[in-house]
Design a protein around this motif. Structure first.
Motif, PDB file in Angstrom:
ATOM      1  N   LEU A 267       0.842  -1.201   0.000  1.00  0.00           N
ATOM      2  CA  LEU A 267       0.000   0.000   0.000  1.00  0.00           C
ATOM      3  C   LEU A 267       0.873   1.245   0.000  1.00  0.00           C
ATOM      4  CD1 LEU A 267      -2.526  -0.893   2.883  1.00  0.00           C
ATOM      5  CD2 LEU A 267      -2.704  -1.478   0.463  1.00  0.00           C
ATOM      6  N   VAL A 268       0.425   2.263  -0.705  1.00  0.00           N
ATOM      7  CA  VAL A 268       1.071   3.577  -0.617  1.00  0.00           C
ATOM      8  C   VAL A 268       0.339   4.385   0.445  1.00  0.00           C
ATOM      9  CG1 VAL A 268       1.399   5.787  -1.773  1.00  0.00           C
ATOM     10  CG2 VAL A 268       1.942   3.657  -2.967  1.00  0.00           C
ATOM     11  N   PHE A 269       1.093   4.928   1.389  1.00  0.00           N
ATOM     12  CA  PHE A 269       0.517   5.761   2.445  1.00  0.00           C
ATOM     13  C   PHE A 269       0.823   7.221   2.203  1.00  0.00           C
ATOM     14  CE2 PHE A 269       1.231   8.368   6.174  1.00  0.00           C
ATOM     15  CZ  PHE A 269       0.006   8.281   6.784  1.00  0.00           C
ATOM     16  N   GLN A 270      -0.089   8.092   2.637  1.00  0.00           N
ATOM     17  CA  GLN A 270       0.232   9.518   2.743  1.00  0.00           C
ATOM     18  C   GLN A 270      -0.745  10.205   3.691  1.00  0.00           C
ATOM     19  OE1 GLN A 270       2.944  11.192   1.753  1.00  0.00           O
ATOM     20  NE2 GLN A 270       2.052  12.868   2.940  1.00  0.00           N
ATOM     21  N   HIS A 293      -0.227   6.378  -7.081  1.00  0.00           N
ATOM     22  CA  HIS A 293      -1.367   5.472  -7.241  1.00  0.00           C
ATOM     23  C   HIS A 293      -1.173   4.585  -8.471  1.00  0.00           C
ATOM     24  CE1 HIS A 293      -5.892   4.870  -8.153  1.00  0.00           C
ATOM     25  NE2 HIS A 293      -5.537   4.037  -7.192  1.00  0.00           N
ATOM     26  N   ALA A 294      -0.733   5.203  -9.565  1.00  0.00           N
ATOM     27  CA  ALA A 294      -0.492   4.419 -10.782  1.00  0.00           C
ATOM     28  C   ALA A 294       0.593   3.373 -10.541  1.00  0.00           C
ATOM     29  CB  ALA A 294      -0.094   5.359 -11.934  1.00  0.00           C
ATOM     30  N   ALA A 308      -5.355   0.135  -3.136  1.00  0.00           N
ATOM     31  CA  ALA A 308      -3.958   0.050  -2.718  1.00  0.00           C
ATOM     32  C   ALA A 308      -3.426   1.344  -2.105  1.00  0.00           C
ATOM     33  CB  ALA A 308      -3.089  -0.351  -3.905  1.00  0.00           C
ATOM     34  N   MET A 309      -4.331   2.247  -1.730  1.00  0.00           N
ATOM     35  CA  MET A 309      -3.867   3.477  -1.085  1.00  0.00           C
ATOM     36  C   MET A 309      -4.357   3.503   0.363  1.00  0.00           C
ATOM     37  SD  MET A 309      -2.174   5.145  -3.489  1.00  0.00           S
ATOM     38  CE  MET A 309      -2.101   6.930  -3.252  1.00  0.00           C
ATOM     39  N   ARG A 342     -10.589  10.184  -4.535  1.00  0.00           N
ATOM     40  CA  ARG A 342     -10.074  10.139  -5.907  1.00  0.00           C
ATOM     41  C   ARG A 342      -9.296   8.849  -6.164  1.00  0.00           C
ATOM     42  NH1 ARG A 342      -8.328  13.817  -9.878  1.00  0.00           N
ATOM     43  NH2 ARG A 342      -6.231  13.556 -10.729  1.00  0.00           N
ATOM     44  N   TYR A 343      -8.726   8.247  -5.096  1.00  0.00           N
ATOM     45  CA  TYR A 343      -7.800   7.119  -5.275  1.00  0.00           C
ATOM     46  C   TYR A 343      -8.391   5.778  -4.829  1.00  0.00           C
ATOM     47  CZ  TYR A 343      -4.854  11.101  -6.018  1.00  0.00           C
ATOM     48  OH  TYR A 343      -4.350  12.274  -6.506  1.00  0.00           O
TER      49      TYR A 343
END
Lengths: 491, 275
Positions: A267-270, A293-294, A308-309, A342-343
């Motif tokens: 996962l991408v975190f922010q 995200h891509a 995956a976010m 959005r993600y």
């Protein structure tokens, strides 16, 4: 301007409004023989917001209890359409506003398009607003509409409405199914020591936690240390076939670099916020999030889904960054959810009590904010979880955690952040414990994510009735995660 | 960006500070002592690797009584540290050879201080007028921050150890600041005419450390315009479990000298090899 005039009951010129260029705008209500005027929507929303220290700090809170109620009287009469005509942060200045306005789905909005904010509250609480209707509505609701209606809702309204919303997401486990409560296992360590993190991972798994994510906040942002933690968690998940995902919550730019170098990123975190300037203070742009995200979707490491976010938010972050545009912190928090959706993220949580007493002073304010954030997130279509928590300089304690997590469990929170004994030794604050999640599952009859529940059963941690067994750790196969000596690949 | 004393907003990895890495507890929170049996010993071995409250066992779904009370004891110590009054006289008495001056921020009390960080970053009007003016290389500001306990325990010793390493520099009277945040040092240095501000401040108490001191160095601060990115931080000064007074002083003195050479602090300094 035509849209504005549809609301015959509200747009009276405000007696005390400051002179403005262009058409006269303003909102007002009479209460106790006094007329209260609010020059624009942002000021009206701020004055209508339940009391909290952050809005006082920003100098935008209601001056009196009566002014607050007067603002709510005026807000109840504002047509939802009005929020599309009067952005609280200028469209030209702010990409979050542009995201909200340009992304608004008028067809989805149609069922509530003729309602005022007060009528919207009643619609949300009506039987007709069921899971299907609410899911269909989500793309038609803007964050400002969600924030506005929440300001007219009681704590129990926020529970009742949010409870009806279903948001299901998946990666290696499925989050948000009815009757389920997932947890983030948060095994933080002050020096990112892999052996210390592994010990805390084992502790959490043995207590049935980790189906939302095994997520570490790194103490630093060094790519090397982050990669070590990613490798550790990947090894644990793969070796024990755990149907969950890992995340090391570093800055998105660090994760991007690590993905390029082949690190095992699930996962991408922010951390994100509700204005462009606040996101800039976090070092984030929408373009950067698009890129991440891509990249993570390209990796495609999910097995049962592709969300995956992972985002964290929290009331007060925009004010803290000096980027609030005179808008109240709860409305800005809801705007952060426009960025998140959005993600199509797997997970979103507010860190509600973490930001500090200058934004939410005590247990009462933190509880209120938790319910608002959860409701607004769900209404906007997000898989909303919470970090039910407090810092040591807030006026709150472990009883506040107990109350909050019970209420949020009833409200149907998708997941909770859990820490060993409720004490995060890296971030220095108190959150829910793995025990708290067990309590909530027990008293509310909630179960873990289905894939994770099957795994817990397979590794002998659940009894026939679905209750968590107490096992002797030394004899359990999972002990290999942390038992001395360490397995070669993580030592 | 975040700093240990005033952590706000995002909690992804923040700037790495020149810090000690303390371990251990204040003695009230150690679960190992109370655990018995084979599982107790097994978890005690794992607790060598982390202070996290792992292996606590259960009473039904809940924590065993002793662990619940241990958490409450740790929280009580942290709460008391936040609300303990600052005693500037005690700090002044520990600095007998140095002139001191007392100031208050614009936050009149702790309740206001906790809710209005902006007031904690500004001098009370009378305080600003009372500050001596001159030209100095360094001003030390001893600020209560979120833990007076930390300040009482460590601040005077760090001032003495650091000034001993800067004996070729001019040192302003030590400012003892009540209800103060880090950025109050910017206004103090500006008013007094000091090139570098070193603010020694009580960090937000954690459950295992209620007496941790932070030091923030700011070169040529500009009130209202200096940001956290312009500062250098030495955190977790808390002997014997955290950084020692001497080690903190050596790092701080090195930072003061390098900032003076570079004519800049903050990120510009951080890019240099660690001192």
């Amino acid at each position: 301007m035509d849209e504005r005039r549809r609301g015959a009951r509200r747009l009276r010129p405000a007696g005390r409004a400051a002179p403005r260029q262009g058409p006269v705008s303003g909102y007002s209500a009479v209460l106790g023989g006094r007329r209260y005027a609010f020059t624009d929507l942002a000021r009206l929303l701020a004055a209508a917001s339940p009391e909290r220290s952050g809005d006082r700090l920003a100098g935008i809170a209601a001056d009196s209890a009566q002014e607050r109620v007067a603002a709510r009287l005026a807000l109840a009469e504002v047509p939802l359409e009005r929020f599309l005509a009067e952005p609280v942060v200028p469209y030209e200045l702010d990409d979050v506003t542009r995201l909200i306005v340009d992304g608004h789905d008028r067809a989805a909005f149609a069922p509530v398009a003729g309602l005022t904010v007060g009528e919207f509250r009643e619609w949300l609480l009506s039987p007709g607003a069921d899971a299907g209707a609410l899911a269909a509505l989500a793309p038609g609701v803007t964050p400002e509409m969600a924030a506005a209606v929440s300001k007219l809702m009681s704590n129990s309204d926020l529970v009742a409405a949010a409870r009806k919303v279903r948001v299901v997401t998946a990666f290696r486990s499925t989050i948000g199914l009815p009757g389920r409560l997932a947890t983030r296992l948060q095994p933080n360590h002050p020096t990112d020591d892999p052996a210390g993190v592994a010990a805390a991972v084992l502790d959490g798994l043995l207590l049935g936690s980790g189906d939302a994510v095994i997520g570490v906040n790194p103490a630093g942002d060094s790519p090397r240390a982050v990669r070590d933690l990613l490798e550790l968690l990947d090894t644990v998940i793969a070796r024990h076939a755990i149907p969950t995902q890992s995340c090391v919550l570093c800055h998105v730019t660090t994760t991007l670099r690590l993905m390029e170098r082949g690190a095992p990123v699930d996962l991408v975190f922010q951390s994100i916020a509700g204005t462009q300037a606040a996101n800039a203070s976090f070092g984030v742009t929408l373009a950067l999030l698009d890129e991440a995200h891509a990249a993570v979707r390209e990796l495609g490491r999910g097995t049962v889904g592709g969300n995956a976010m992972y985002f964290e938010t929290g009331q007060g972050s925009a004010l803290s960054a000096g980027a609030h545009h005179g808008v109240d912190q709860q409305t800005l928090e809801a705007r952060a959810y426009a960025v998140a959706r959005r993600y199509r993220p797997l997970l979103v949580n507010t860190v509600v009590g973490f930001i500090g007493p200058e934004y939410l002073y005590d247990g009462r304010q933190i509880l209120r904010a938790a319910l608002e954030d959860h409701f607004c997130g769900k209404l906007l279509g997000l898989p909303m979880g919470l970090d039910v928590c407090y810092t040591n300089h807030a006026d709150a304690d472990d009883d506040d955690i107990a109350t909050m997590l019970t209420v949020l469990g009833v409200a149907g929170a998708s997941f909770l952040i859990c820490t060993p004994g409720g004490d995060d030794i890296m971030l220095n604050y108190q959150s829910a414990s793995y025990h708290d999640a067990l309590y909530l599952r027990e008293v509310l009859g909630l179960r873990p994510a289905p894939e994770f529940e099957s795994w817990l059963r397979a590794v002998g941690l659940l009894d026939e009735g679905g209750a968590l067994r107490e096992v002797s750790p030394a004899a359990h196969p999972l002990a290999a995660i942390a038992a001395p000596p360490l397995p070669p690949e993580i030592s | 960006m975040t700093s240990p004393a005033e952590r706000e907003g995002a909690r992804d990895g923040g700037p790495v500070t020149a810090a000690g890495t303390g371990t251990g507890t204040d003695g009230v929170t150690e679960p190992a002592a109370a655990d018995a049996g084979a599982d107790g010993a097994w978890w005690a071995a794992l607790r060598q690797r982390t202070q996290a409250r792992i292996g606590l066992g259960r009473a039904g779904a809940a924590l065993p009584t002793r662990h619940r009370l241990a958490l409450q004891a740790a929280h009580a110590a942290a709460r008391d540290a936040v609300h303990a009054p600052f005693d500037p006289e005690a700090v002044a008495a520990a600095l007998p050879a140095m002139p001191t001056v007392r100031v208050r921020s614009a936050a009149p009390d702790r309740l206001t201080y906790l809710q209005r960080p902006d007031l904690g970053r500004r001098l009370d009007d009378a305080a600003g007028a009372a500050l001596p003016r001159g030209g100095w290389d360094v001003v030390f500001v001893v600020a209560d921050g979120l833990s007076s306990r930390a300040v009482h325990a460590h601040a005077a010793a760090v001032v003495l150890a650091t000034t001993a390493l800067l004996d070729d520099m001019t040192i302003a009277p030590v400012v003892l600041a009540e209800q103060a945040r880090v950025a109050l040092g910017d206004e103090i240095a500006d008013v007094m005419g000091a090139t570098t501000a070193v603010v020694l401040i009580g960090e937000r108490p954690g459950m295992s450390a209620a007496d941790s001191l932070g030091a923030y160095l700011t070169y040529a601060p500009r009130p209202g315009r200096t940001t956290d990115a312009d500062r250098n931080c030495v955190s977790n000064i808390r002997p014997p479990l955290g950084l020692s007074h001497e080690a903190a002083a050596a790092t701080l003195a090195g930072l003061v000298r390098r900032a003076a050479e570079l004519g800049a602090g903050g990120v510009a300094l951080k890019d240099e090899p660690a001192s």
